[in-house]
Structure formats: structure tokens, C-alpha cells
Write a protein that holds these residues in place. Structure first.
Motif, PDB file in Angstrom:
ATOM      1  N   ALA A   1      38.002 122.854  66.339  1.00  0.00           N
ATOM      2  CA  ALA A   1      37.479 121.357  66.213  1.00  0.00           C
ATOM      3  C   ALA A   1      36.139 121.422  66.636  1.00  0.00           C
ATOM      4  O   ALA A   1      35.536 120.484  66.271  1.00  0.00           O
TER       5      ALA A   1
ATOM      6  N   THR B   1      49.218 117.716  75.107  1.00  0.00           N
ATOM      7  CA  THR B   1      48.192 117.086  75.412  1.00  0.00           C
ATOM      8  C   THR B   1      46.691 117.916  75.499  1.00  0.00           C
ATOM      9  O   THR B   1      47.089 118.994  75.940  1.00  0.00           O
ATOM     10  N   GLY B   2      45.630 117.434  75.019  1.00  0.00           N
ATOM     11  CA  GLY B   2      44.590 118.099  75.284  1.00  0.00           C
ATOM     12  C   GLY B   2      44.418 119.436  74.166  1.00  0.00           C
ATOM     13  O   GLY B   2      43.387 120.144  74.390  1.00  0.00           O
ATOM     14  N   ALA B   3      45.183 119.483  73.384  1.00  0.00           N
ATOM     15  CA  ALA B   3      45.104 120.770  72.444  1.00  0.00           C
ATOM     16  C   ALA B   3      44.082 120.504  71.539  1.00  0.00           C
ATOM     17  O   ALA B   3      43.421 121.356  70.911  1.00  0.00           O
ATOM     18  N   GLY B   4      43.614 119.230  71.291  1.00  0.00           N
ATOM     19  CA  GLY B   4      42.526 118.721  70.260  1.00  0.00           C
ATOM     20  C   GLY B   4      42.839 118.027  69.143  1.00  0.00           C
ATOM     21  O   GLY B   4      42.258 118.017  68.170  1.00  0.00           O
ATOM     22  N   LYS B   5      44.086 117.347  69.265  1.00  0.00           N
ATOM     23  CA  LYS B   5      44.617 116.569  68.081  1.00  0.00           C
ATOM     24  C   LYS B   5      43.451 115.473  67.561  1.00  0.00           C
ATOM     25  O   LYS B   5      43.161 115.590  66.319  1.00  0.00           O
ATOM     26  N   SER B   6      43.150 114.834  68.377  1.00  0.00           N
ATOM     27  CA  SER B   6      42.012 113.712  68.235  1.00  0.00           C
ATOM     28  C   SER B   6      41.020 114.350  67.606  1.00  0.00           C
ATOM     29  O   SER B   6      40.388 113.770  66.698  1.00  0.00           O
ATOM     30  N   THR B   7      40.402 115.355  68.186  1.00  0.00           N
ATOM     31  CA  THR B   7      39.141 115.845  67.934  1.00  0.00           C
ATOM     32  C   THR B   7      39.392 116.605  66.517  1.00  0.00           C
ATOM     33  O   THR B   7      38.455 116.124  65.504  1.00  0.00           O
TER      34      THR B   7
ATOM     35  N   ASN C   1      44.420 125.705  67.628  1.00  0.00           N
ATOM     36  CA  ASN C   1      42.832 125.261  67.847  1.00  0.00           C
ATOM     37  C   ASN C   1      42.296 125.734  69.221  1.00  0.00           C
ATOM     38  O   ASN C   1      42.765 126.611  69.841  1.00  0.00           O
ATOM     39  N   GLN C   2      40.977 125.366  69.425  1.00  0.00           N
ATOM     40  CA  GLN C   2      40.342 125.740  70.461  1.00  0.00           C
ATOM     41  C   GLN C   2      40.094 127.373  70.505  1.00  0.00           C
ATOM     42  O   GLN C   2      40.156 128.004  71.368  1.00  0.00           O
TER      43      GLN C   2
ATOM     44  N   THR D   1      45.101 111.325  76.387  1.00  0.00           N
ATOM     45  CA  THR D   1      43.895 110.443  75.842  1.00  0.00           C
ATOM     46  C   THR D   1      44.710 109.260  74.827  1.00  0.00           C
ATOM     47  O   THR D   1      44.766 108.047  74.813  1.00  0.00           O
ATOM     48  N   THR D   2      45.413 109.962  73.883  1.00  0.00           N
ATOM     49  CA  THR D   2      45.750 109.077  72.587  1.00  0.00           C
ATOM     50  C   THR D   2      47.065 108.347  73.177  1.00  0.00           C
ATOM     51  O   THR D   2      48.124 109.085  73.573  1.00  0.00           O
TER      52      THR D   2
ATOM     53  N   ASP E   1      37.862 128.870  69.558  1.00  0.00           N
ATOM     54  CA  ASP E   1      36.431 129.366  70.065  1.00  0.00           C
ATOM     55  C   ASP E   1      36.440 129.844  71.496  1.00  0.00           C
ATOM     56  O   ASP E   1      35.449 130.550  71.901  1.00  0.00           O
TER      57      ASP E   1
ATOM     58  N   ARG F   1      43.428 113.229  80.675  1.00  0.00           N
ATOM     59  CA  ARG F   1      44.836 113.414  79.950  1.00  0.00           C
ATOM     60  C   ARG F   1      45.713 112.338  80.286  1.00  0.00           C
ATOM     61  O   ARG F   1      45.759 112.045  81.858  1.00  0.00           O
TER      62      ARG F   1
ATOM     63  N   SER G   1      38.826 112.798  74.728  1.00  0.00           N
ATOM     64  CA  SER G   1      38.383 112.980  76.271  1.00  0.00           C
ATOM     65  C   SER G   1      38.915 114.188  77.046  1.00  0.00           C
ATOM     66  O   SER G   1      40.105 114.688  76.617  1.00  0.00           O
TER      67      SER G   1
HETATM   68  N1  LIG Z   1      36.539 124.295  73.253  1.00  0.00           N
HETATM   69  C1  LIG Z   1      37.205 123.665  72.577  1.00  0.00           C
HETATM   70  N2  LIG Z   1      37.453 122.349  73.046  1.00  0.00           N
HETATM   71  C2  LIG Z   1      38.167 121.301  72.350  1.00  0.00           C
HETATM   72  C3  LIG Z   1      38.411 121.658  70.857  1.00  0.00           C
HETATM   73  N3  LIG Z   1      39.008 120.562  70.387  1.00  0.00           N
HETATM   74  C4  LIG Z   1      39.140 119.707  71.404  1.00  0.00           C
HETATM   75  N4  LIG Z   1      38.476 120.156  72.484  1.00  0.00           N
HETATM   76  C5  LIG Z   1      38.256 119.236  73.656  1.00  0.00           C
HETATM   77  O1  LIG Z   1      39.549 118.986  74.325  1.00  0.00           O
HETATM   78  C6  LIG Z   1      39.706 117.876  74.873  1.00  0.00           C
HETATM   79  C7  LIG Z   1      40.859 117.257  74.530  1.00  0.00           C
HETATM   80  O2  LIG Z   1      40.805 116.848  73.276  1.00  0.00           O
HETATM   81  P1  LIG Z   1      41.544 115.742  72.289  1.00  0.00           P
HETATM   82  O3  LIG Z   1      41.120 115.874  71.158  1.00  0.00           O
HETATM   83  O4  LIG Z   1      41.404 114.685  73.124  1.00  0.00           O
HETATM   84  O5  LIG Z   1      42.954 116.313  72.580  1.00  0.00           O
HETATM   85  P2  LIG Z   1      44.214 115.550  72.328  1.00  0.00           P
HETATM   86  O6  LIG Z   1      45.212 116.544  71.825  1.00  0.00           O
HETATM   87  O7  LIG Z   1      44.016 114.427  70.998  1.00  0.00           O
HETATM   88  O8  LIG Z   1      44.831 115.082  73.606  1.00  0.00           O
HETATM   89  P3  LIG Z   1      45.933 113.737  73.928  1.00  0.00           P
HETATM   90  O9  LIG Z   1      45.298 112.704  72.887  1.00  0.00           O
HETATM   91  O10 LIG Z   1      45.845 113.793  75.412  1.00  0.00           O
HETATM   92  O11 LIG Z   1      46.991 114.227  73.289  1.00  0.00           O
HETATM   93  C8  LIG Z   1      38.305 117.202  74.557  1.00  0.00           C
HETATM   94  O12 LIG Z   1      37.663 117.133  75.661  1.00  0.00           O
HETATM   95  C9  LIG Z   1      37.695 117.976  73.378  1.00  0.00           C
HETATM   96  O13 LIG Z   1      36.416 117.926  73.337  1.00  0.00           O
HETATM   97  C10 LIG Z   1      38.352 122.907  70.359  1.00  0.00           C
HETATM   98  O14 LIG Z   1      38.416 123.412  69.434  1.00  0.00           O
HETATM   99  N5  LIG Z   1      37.445 123.832  71.350  1.00  0.00           N
END
Ligand SMILES: Nc1nc2c(ncn2[C@@H]2O[C@H](COP(=O)(O)OP(=O)(O)OP(=O)(O)O)[C@@H](O)[C@H]2O)c(=O)[nH]1
Ligand SMILES: [Mg+2]
Length: 557
Positions: free
Chosen positions: A216, A57-63, A180-181, A82-83, A183, A80, A77
């Protein structure tokens, strides 16, 4: 490649059928599920490639999904998790059937980009929500290509490595990892992180897995990821590669359960020992004795001295006592053995004793043990089970086999001649006796001198008739008895030989054939599993290619 996969799938299906009831049921279920799933996936066409983004969760899959799709399709979002359910972004002409099969109702059709892509955004696999984890498991089983999205905090996540990577060591061609992330790290930190991630992947058995660093947020590394995706999608090999890995895994799991080692065979000595035990249980020695006894009794009744013959009649005919026929029409051919379920024969053969049945079982077990050779578990037990499976049918079938056998009981022609001679001699003896009785009567009436008694060589004829007739009759009976005893021994041997094939046939049908069928199933299972496995040479070639490609951080092949 698809043709080879077809053949491997057919082999796996055959292996699953053969393994059913023999090897671990769960493995067989898994193999059958692979066959079914692969059939379905191939039926839907391999022109489209299903790519799933999965990760913690929060790794940025949806982004990342939104960035690749070029629009805000999936919610992202800080909250946590989100998806909660999968979302699909589809490029090109992809039928709804494929998405129906994937059970993804949220579908977005995109313009441009690589045609034939179905990109899926998945929920978090480490979710606090059970439904999220279930959804991930479900889609991971179906996707053609998995993109594992991790971040600098979670790239070493235990669940990811232990549950999703290590067991999928055969899926090197069907997975990529995205850090991811990136940056959030400086250049040195990013390099160190990627190196560490590679080390972990190598430890998982996936040394060649492509690893890409992306953001992302800033768009760093996205071009490389898109290029790699484009290349994989246009190659249209991902679906087949994934299914091939499924087949290889299922086959190698079954292969491990099947074990190494070589089957033995049914040895002549074991077969002979089994037949001997069965003959014993079938009462063959008793029948053979009865044949000899009947021959002696019938011979004595036919050729014995008539005045004591009746003694023989006091004891019953041993074959009649067993209610066995002397002759069986059409016997001797294998067809003479009545099939299972034939009406119970009316013989009075003794039923096998407990000891005899135990001896049969011991012989069958020994035979099965040697037949299983040095095969590992579960084969010795399976072969033994096969040998004993029809044990309960043995007594009735043996009885039918023995009572249906032509025992070749014969009445020699000379018995009749000897019998006639004995009758003639008896007439002479009785004539002599009556004559002497008459003479005695005349003597009593003092009329004995009235009629002279004829003599031969000073012996009165009536005395000669009585004494000589009796003597010759007794000697004849004695000599005939010698011949009859020899004949009885011969008839016993003939009967024993005649009984051997039908008993052997019962052994073959009820014990040996099931044992051989089990060994044959093992052999066919092994061969099917070998055919389900990929060829050794091309496989090694692919691994080498993968390892080379992994040398570069972003290898658009
Ligand atoms: N700094 C940074 N933040 C990121 C990056 N990708 C996503 N985020 C942030 O991380 C948070 C979670 O991103 P999501 O895309 O919702 O993550 P997810 O993996 O889809 O999470 P779940 O749907 O809960 O599994 C958001 O606030 C994004 O803006 C990235 O590459 N760098
Ligand atoms: Mg998400």
C-alpha cells in the motif's frame, strides 16, 4: 443462478422448519438466520458488491483502503489499533438502504472506478478492543466478498486461519488474501512468503483462494488487486456466491446433524402386537366374555325350564354389569369412534391396569424402534417420543371405542318359540299337578271312585301331564342350552371381530399416525436439505475452475 439460489433458500427454510424441535436448536437458528439474511440481501439488489477489508491490526487495511479509494478517507497510524468502526467508500449508484443494512454510518461516495462497489475498511479482528472484534464478526457475516489483509509477520496468524478461514472452506469464491507490506521483503522472500501462505490456505481447505502480494506504501500489486476487484464487481456474482455458500454451509451442518441411515417402517407384526396390547388394556377379552355370558344367561331365561329359571336371575347380566349397550346406532363405521374430548362414556369397563399400560408402552416402543430403522440419533428417540406422545389419551379413547361399538348382541327368534313351548309345558305340568292334588283330596275324602281318572296306555293322564310335561320341558331346556352355548361362542367371535377395527383405529390415530408423521418429517427434511445443497456437478466444475485460476498469482478472470 439467482433463481437456483431462490429455490435453495426456500428448501433451506423448509428444512429449518422441519428441523425445529428435532435437531440442534443452534443449527436451526443459524439456518433461519441465513434464510432471513439472504432474503434481505437479495431484496437490496445484487447489482452492488460489498467488499470488506479485514485482517490483523497494523496490516495496512486502512492504508490499502485509502489507496483503492484514491483519497485519505480512513485514518492510518503507527498507533495500534487505529480503526474502531467501519468506513465505506462507495462507487456508483448504490442505495443508502444497503449501507443502512450494513449499519455503516461513515460513507464516502467516490467518483469513477467500478460502479456498484461498496468497499469497507474494518477494525482489527485480533483487537484488544472487544467492540472491534464484534464489529468485524458482524460485517464478515454480511459482506459479499472478504479481502483478508495480512503482512509478512502475521500471515500465519492462528486466529485468522482457525477462526476465519478454516470454517469458511465453502467460501472459496467469496474471499481473497492480500499479503500487504510486501515492500518489506525482497523478491525471493516475497515468493517464499506467498508460497507458504498458499500452503497454509490449502491446509485450511481453501487451496484455490487468490493470493496477491501488495504494498500500500509503494503501490506494488495494487493494479492487480484493482483489476481483480473490478472483475468481481462487474460480474455481479459475489453477493449470490456468498449467499449460496451460506446456504450450502447451513444445509450441510443440518445434514450432518440429521445423519445418514435409512428409516424402517411400521411392520405388520408390530402393529398387530400393539393392537393386541391395546385390546387387552381396553378390556376386550372381558367384554367378549360378557357377550357370551349375557347370551347364555338371556337364552337360559328365555328357553330354560321355567321352574328353575329364577336361579339365573340371581346373577346379574354381565353386559348390563359393564353397562355396555347391546346395540349402537350407526356403529361399525370409523366415525363411530368418538373424538378426543368426547364426554366420558358411562360404561363400567375396568380402567387399564399398570401392567396393561406397561405392555402397551412396550409394544409402542418396539414398533417405534423398528420404524426408526437404522436412523442415527436423534431419530430413534424422536420416533419413540412420537409413539408415546399421546399415551395418556389412550385409556379414554379405548373406553369410548369399546363402548361405542355395536357388539351385535342378538336374540334368536327360536328362543321365543321355545319359551312359548316351555310355558305350555309348564301349564300342563301345573295342570297335572293340580289334578293329582285334586285326586289326592278326593282320596282323602274317600271320593276318589266317584270320578274315574282317564288313562292313556295304562298311565293316568294327570301323572302323564306332570311327568311327561316335566320330562319334555327339561329335555327341551337341555337341548336349547346346547344350542345357546354354541350361539354364545359365535356371538363372542362376532363381538371380538367387531371390536377389532375401533381398537385398531385408536392405535392408528394415537400411535401409528404420529410415528409415520415423524418418519415423514425426516424424509421431507432430508429431501429439503438435498434441494438446499448445490448441484454436485456444477459445484465440481466451479472448484476445478477455481483451482486453475489459483495457479496464477494475480488471476484477473
Ligand atoms: N512498509 C509498509 N507499511 C505499511 C504498508 N501499509 C501500511 N503500512 C503502515 O502500517 C501502519 C498501519 O497501517 P494501517 O493502515 O493503519 O493498518 P490497519 O490494518 O488499518 O490497522 P488497524 O486499523 O489498527 O487495524 C501504518 O503506519 C502504515 O503506514 C505497506 O504496504 N508497507
Ligand atoms: Mg485501520
Amino acid at each position: 443462478m439467482t433463481r437456483a439460489l431462490d429455490q435453495r433458500l426456500a428448501a433451506l427454510a423448509q428444512a429449518a422448519r422441519l428441523a425445529r424441535g428435532r435437531l440442534d436448536g443452534e443449527l436451526v437458528d443459524a439456518a433461519e438466520a441465513v434464510v432471513q439474511r439472504a432474503g434481505r440481501r437479495l431484496g437490496l439488489g445484487v447489482e452492488a458488491t460489498v467488499v470488506a477489508l479485514a485482517g490483523p491490526t497494523g496490516a495496512g487495511k486502512s492504508t490499502l483502503f485509502n489507496a483503492l479509494a484514491g483519497g485519505d478517507l480512513a485514518a492510518t497510524s503507527h498507533r495500534r489499533p487505529t480503526t474502531a468502526a467501519a468506513t465505506a467508500a462507495i462507487r456508483g449508484d448504490v442505495g443508502d438502504e444497503l449501507l443502512d443494512w450494513l449499519e455503516v454510518p461513515r460513507r464516502h461516495r467516490l467518483e469513477g472506478g467500478p460502479a456498484g462497489l461498496v468497499l469497507l475498511d474494518l477494525p482489527d479482528f485480533d483487537s484488544v478492543e472487544l467492540s472491534h472484534r464484534v464489529e468485524v464478526e458482524r460485517v464478515v457475516a454480511l459482506a459479499d466478498l472478504m479481502i483478508w489483509v495480512v503482512d509478512p509477520q502475521k500471515y500465519a496468524d492462528g486466529l485468522l486461519h482457525e477462526h476465519y478461514l478454516r470454517p469458511f472452506a465453502a467460501y472459496g469464491e467469496s474471499m481473497l488474501v492480500v499479503l500487504n507490506q510486501s515492500d518489506r521483503l525482497d523478491a525471493a522472500g516475497r515468493a517464499a512468503c506467498v508460497t507458504d501462505l498458499r500452503r497454509l490456505l490449502a491446509a485450511d481447505g481453501l487451496p484455490g483462494l487468490p493470493v496477491l502480494a501488495t504494498s500500500a506504501l509503494t503501490g506494488d500489486g495494487l493494479a492487480e488487486l484493482e483489476a481483480l476487484l473490478e472483475q468481481r464487481v462487474s460480474a455481479r456474482e459475489a453477493a449470490v456466491a456468498r449467499l449460496a455458500a451460506d446456504v450450502a454451509t447451513a444445509a450441510s451442518d443440518l445434514r450432518a446433524a440429521c445423519g445418514e441411515g435409512n428409516a424402517g417402517r411400521v411392520e405388520r407384526a408390530d402393529r398387530a402386537a400393539l393392537t393386541a396390547a391395546l385390546a387387552e388394556a381396553a378390556g376386550v377379552p372381558g367384554v367378549v366374555r360378557a357377550v357370551a355370558g349375557a347370551h347364555r344367561r338371556r337364552g337360559a331365561l328365555a328357553t330354560g325350564w321355567p321352574f328353575v329359571r329364577w336361579v339365573r336371575r340371581l346373577r346379574p347380566d354381565p353386559l348390563r354389569r359393564l353397562r355396555l349397550p347391546d346395540r349402537v346406532e350407526g356403529a361399525g363405521e370409523p366415525a363411530a369412534i368418538p373424538p378426543a374430548g368426547a364426554p366420558a362414556a358411562r360404561s363400567s369397563l375396568p380402567v387399564p391396569t399398570r401392567v396393561q399400560r406397561a405392555q402397551v408402552e412396550t409394544a409402542a416402543r418396539a414398533l417405534a424402534g423398528r420404524a426408526a430403522g437404522d436412523l442415527p440419533a436423534p431419530w430413534p428417540a424422536l420416533v419413540r417420543q412420537a409413539a408415546l406422545a399421546r399415551e395418556d389419551e389412550l385409556p379414554a379413547r379405548l373406553e369410548a371405542a369399546v363402548s361405542g361399538t355395536d357388539l351385535r348382541v342378538r336374540t334368536p327368534r327360536w328362543w321365543r318359540a321355545a319359551g312359548l313351548l316351555q310355558a305350555l309345558l309348564a301349564v300342563l305340568v301345573i295342570g297335572g299337578a293340580l289334578w293329582l292334588l285334586a285326586l289326592a283330596g278326593l282320596g282323602y275324602l274317600q271320593l276318589d271312585d266317584a270320578i274315574p281318572t282317564p288313562e292313556v296306555a295304562d298311565f293316568p293322564v294327570p301323572t302323564l301331564l306332570l311327568g311327561g310335561g316335566a320330562l319334555v320341558g327339561i329335555v327341551l331346556a337341555f337341548l336349547a342350552g346346547l344350542a345357546i352355548r354354541a350361539g354364545a361362542r359365535r356371538r363372542a367371535r362376532v363381538a371380538e371381530r367387531a371390536l377389532r377395527p375401533p381398537v385398531q383405529a385408536v392405535a392408528d390415530e394415537l400411535v401409528l399416525a404420529p410415528v409415520e408423521a415423524e418418519l415423514d418429517a425426516h424424509e421431507r427434511l432430508r429431501k429439503a436439505l438435498a434441494r438446499a445443497q448445490p448441484d454436485e456437478r456444477p459445484r465440481r466444475a466451479r472448484l476445478t475452475a477455481g483451482a486453475t485460476a489459483a495457479g496464477a498469482p494475480a488471476p484477473p478472470r
